[in-house]
Design an enzyme around this catalytic site. Structure first.
Site, mmCIF file in Angstrom:
data_model
loop_
_atom_site.group_PDB
_atom_site.id
_atom_site.type_symbol
_atom_site.label_atom_id
_atom_site.label_comp_id
_atom_site.label_asym_id
_atom_site.label_seq_id
_atom_site.Cartn_x
_atom_site.Cartn_y
_atom_site.Cartn_z
ATOM 1 N N CYS A 112 37.485 6.437 70.397
ATOM 2 C CA CYS A 112 38.929 5.909 69.750
ATOM 3 C C CYS A 112 38.717 4.338 69.268
ATOM 4 O O CYS A 112 39.672 3.820 68.658
ATOM 5 C CB CYS A 112 39.885 6.026 70.898
ATOM 6 S SG CYS A 112 40.270 7.371 71.478
ATOM 7 N N HIS A 236 45.415 0.447 70.171
ATOM 8 C CA HIS A 236 45.161 1.866 70.006
ATOM 9 C C HIS A 236 46.425 2.605 70.557
ATOM 10 O O HIS A 236 46.870 2.197 71.790
ATOM 11 C CB HIS A 236 43.999 2.223 70.987
ATOM 12 C CG HIS A 236 43.908 3.630 71.040
ATOM 13 N ND1 HIS A 236 43.929 4.625 70.105
ATOM 14 C CD2 HIS A 236 43.254 4.508 72.102
ATOM 15 C CE1 HIS A 236 43.558 5.730 70.615
ATOM 16 N NE2 HIS A 236 43.284 5.667 71.789
ATOM 17 N N ASN A 266 48.042 10.478 70.638
ATOM 18 C CA ASN A 266 46.820 9.774 70.419
ATOM 19 C C ASN A 266 45.987 10.453 69.162
ATOM 20 O O ASN A 266 45.394 11.456 69.558
ATOM 21 C CB ASN A 266 46.052 9.888 71.678
ATOM 22 C CG ASN A 266 44.750 9.138 71.860
ATOM 23 O OD1 ASN A 266 44.113 8.605 70.763
ATOM 24 N ND2 ASN A 266 44.155 8.856 72.832
HETATM 25 O O1 UT7 Z 1 41.896 7.398 73.856
HETATM 26 C C1 UT7 Z 1 41.738 7.036 75.250
HETATM 27 C C2 UT7 Z 1 42.229 8.313 75.611
HETATM 28 N N1 UT7 Z 1 43.030 8.453 77.159
HETATM 29 C C3 UT7 Z 1 43.771 7.749 77.487
HETATM 30 O O2 UT7 Z 1 44.163 6.548 77.145
HETATM 31 C C4 UT7 Z 1 44.277 8.036 78.926
HETATM 32 C C5 UT7 Z 1 44.826 7.213 79.840
HETATM 33 N N2 UT7 Z 1 45.481 7.858 80.994
HETATM 34 C C6 UT7 Z 1 46.634 8.186 80.748
HETATM 35 O O3 UT7 Z 1 47.319 7.798 79.623
HETATM 36 C C7 UT7 Z 1 47.298 8.571 82.141
HETATM 37 O O4 UT7 Z 1 46.626 8.593 83.374
HETATM 38 C C8 UT7 Z 1 48.019 10.033 81.865
HETATM 39 C C9 UT7 Z 1 49.173 10.049 80.867
HETATM 40 C C10 UT7 Z 1 46.941 10.981 81.095
HETATM 41 C C11 UT7 Z 1 48.416 10.713 83.170
HETATM 42 O O5 UT7 Z 1 49.487 9.962 83.506
HETATM 43 P P1 UT7 Z 1 49.527 9.279 85.285
HETATM 44 O O6 UT7 Z 1 50.750 8.460 85.363
HETATM 45 O O7 UT7 Z 1 48.176 8.603 85.427
HETATM 46 O O8 UT7 Z 1 49.586 10.689 85.968
HETATM 47 P P2 UT7 Z 1 48.315 11.272 87.159
HETATM 48 O O9 UT7 Z 1 47.074 11.346 86.378
HETATM 49 O O10 UT7 Z 1 48.610 10.505 88.147
HETATM 50 O O11 UT7 Z 1 49.088 12.564 87.408
HETATM 51 C C12 UT7 Z 1 50.395 12.820 88.136
HETATM 52 C C13 UT7 Z 1 50.721 14.147 88.283
HETATM 53 C C14 UT7 Z 1 49.871 15.040 88.700
HETATM 54 O O12 UT7 Z 1 50.349 15.937 89.544
HETATM 55 P P3 UT7 Z 1 49.897 15.529 91.266
HETATM 56 O O13 UT7 Z 1 48.453 15.892 91.126
HETATM 57 O O14 UT7 Z 1 50.427 14.309 91.446
HETATM 58 O O15 UT7 Z 1 50.776 16.911 91.833
HETATM 59 C C15 UT7 Z 1 49.200 15.891 87.269
HETATM 60 O O16 UT7 Z 1 48.739 17.079 87.823
HETATM 61 O O17 UT7 Z 1 51.304 14.856 86.756
HETATM 62 C C16 UT7 Z 1 50.520 15.941 86.822
HETATM 63 N N3 UT7 Z 1 50.244 16.183 85.114
HETATM 64 C C17 UT7 Z 1 51.321 16.632 84.350
HETATM 65 N N4 UT7 Z 1 52.483 17.176 84.747
HETATM 66 C C18 UT7 Z 1 53.218 17.725 83.799
HETATM 67 C C19 UT7 Z 1 49.191 15.921 84.524
HETATM 68 N N5 UT7 Z 1 49.483 16.512 83.060
HETATM 69 C C20 UT7 Z 1 50.588 16.970 83.162
HETATM 70 C C21 UT7 Z 1 51.627 17.430 82.185
HETATM 71 N N6 UT7 Z 1 52.836 17.737 82.493
HETATM 72 N N7 UT7 Z 1 51.082 17.384 80.946
#
Ligand code: UT7
Length: 311
Positions: A112, A236, A266
């Site tokens: 990215c 980004h 993204n």
């Molecule tokens: O170009 C670079 C690419 N990457 C990035 O920029 C990604 C950077 N990271 C992020 O943007 C965030 O970490 C995410 C958007 C990926 C996730 O958000 P978060 O607030 O960090 O959530 P989390 O990883 O703490 O997950 C919270 C919960 C989890 O459930 P449990 O384990 O707490 O029960 C996940 O399983 O959300 C769950 N989850 C979802 N729920 C519904 C993960 N993906 C999804 C989804 N829909 N699509």
């Protein structure tokens, strides 16, 4: 001699995949996606539309805006992690399609942050006087390496391409400062495993909310400006919460940050040049504006640029 951006272009495929569509593919919700990421929909390329096809459309627009043709190009740089094939490169395909008979061509792989690496590479060639016109494109078709059964990643990404033509500009314009970086020890948090993208979202998030604000401030200070002098911030487009961290650290108002993550998700290397091109077309970026571009990605990699807009 100063190097600046003299033309921009972008392209996103027609097919829209909304959050409601995603609810039918994996166990997710529009509410979760919007509140955690800011994404409402993304564009997905057709099966027979590859990275070079999207890159070509963005490139044509950038050449037109720069008022040059393919024949005027000295170098073509394409930032991508999803080339049509390992070789010939996307940049070589464009060299032919654009009729860029005297241009050298190579792809850059920095995920990215690839477009930032491209802009800084181009700057060196232009400022040494070696080359006049360099075309830099960020293009990715992440849909072809997305695991459509993994809700942690598939809701985040989209396809697209953005382009910029760089050339010599007057002494008070162009790229003022930059920062590029890499940390291979974090590579395991965002990688292509076998065929698909694997991501440890929380780790990438922690890295990004630290890196984007820090790099933004660094380039502004290196350029000899204060944070509040920034007219337009182009981060980004990965997650609105990460982008907001950068904006708040600079202390600038909401309407001075480019946001299109809601429309495209993204788009990897394409995200910054798409937002840049839209900013030019929507008159968000004006002559003499202090513009900051900042990105991060797999590798891990990051990069930021402060530039004065105009020729
Ligand atoms: O170009 C670079 C690419 N990457 C990035 O920029 C990604 C950077 N990271 C992020 O943007 C965030 O970490 C995410 C958007 C990926 C996730 O958000 P978060 O607030 O960090 O959530 P989390 O990883 O703490 O997950 C919270 C919960 C989890 O459930 P449990 O384990 O707490 O029960 C996940 O399983 O959300 C769950 N989850 C979802 N729920 C519904 C993960 N993906 C999804 C989804 N829909 N699509």
């Amino acid at each position: 001699m100063k190097a600046g951006i003299i033309g921009t272009g972008h392209y996103a495929p027609e097919k829209v995949l909304t959050n409601a569509d995603m609810e039918k593919i994996v166990d997710t919700s529009d509410e979760w996606i919007r509140t955690r990421t800011g994404i409402e929909e993304r564009r997905i390329a057709h099966d027979n539309e590859d990275t070079s096809d999207m890159a070509f459309k963005a490139a044509e627009q950038a050449l037109e805006e720069a008022e040059i043709t393919g024949e005027d190009l000295d170098l073509i740089l394409v930032a991508t992690v999803t080339p049509d094939q390992p070789f010939p490169t996307v940049s070589c395909k464009l060299q032919e399609r654009l009729g860029a008979t005297k241009a050298a061509a190579m792809d850059i792989s920095a995920a990215c942050a690839g477009f930032m690496y491209g802009v800084i590479t181009a700057k060196q060639f232009i400022e040494t006087g070696a080359y006049q016109h360099v075309l830099i494109i960020g293009a990715d078709k992440l849909s072809k390496i997305t695991d459509w059964t993994d809700r942690n990643t598939c809701v985040l990404f989209g396809d697209g391409a953005g382009a910029a033509v760089m050339g010599p500009v007057s002494e008070d314009k162009g790229v003022l400062s930059f920062e590029l970086g890499a940390d291979g020890s974090g590579g395991k948090h965002l990688e292509q495993n076998d065929d698909y993208i694997f991501m440890n979202g929380r780790e990438v998030f922690k890295f990004a909310v630290r890196q984007m604000p820090e790099s933004s401030v660094h380039v502004v200070e290196k350029a000899g400006y204060a944070k509040e002098d920034v007219d337009y911030l182009i981060p980004h487009q990965a997650n609105i919460r990460i982008m907001e961290a950068a904006r708040q650290r600079l202390g600038i108002e909401e309407d001075r940050m480019a946001v299109n993550v809601n429309k495209y998700g993204n788009t990897s290397a394409a995200s910054i040049p798409i937002a840049l091109s839209e900013g030019v077309k929507n008159d968000k970026i004006k002559d003499n504006d202090l513009v900051v571009l900042v990105g991060f990605g797999g590798g891990l990699t990051w990069g930021a640029v402060a530039l004065k807009w105009g020729k």
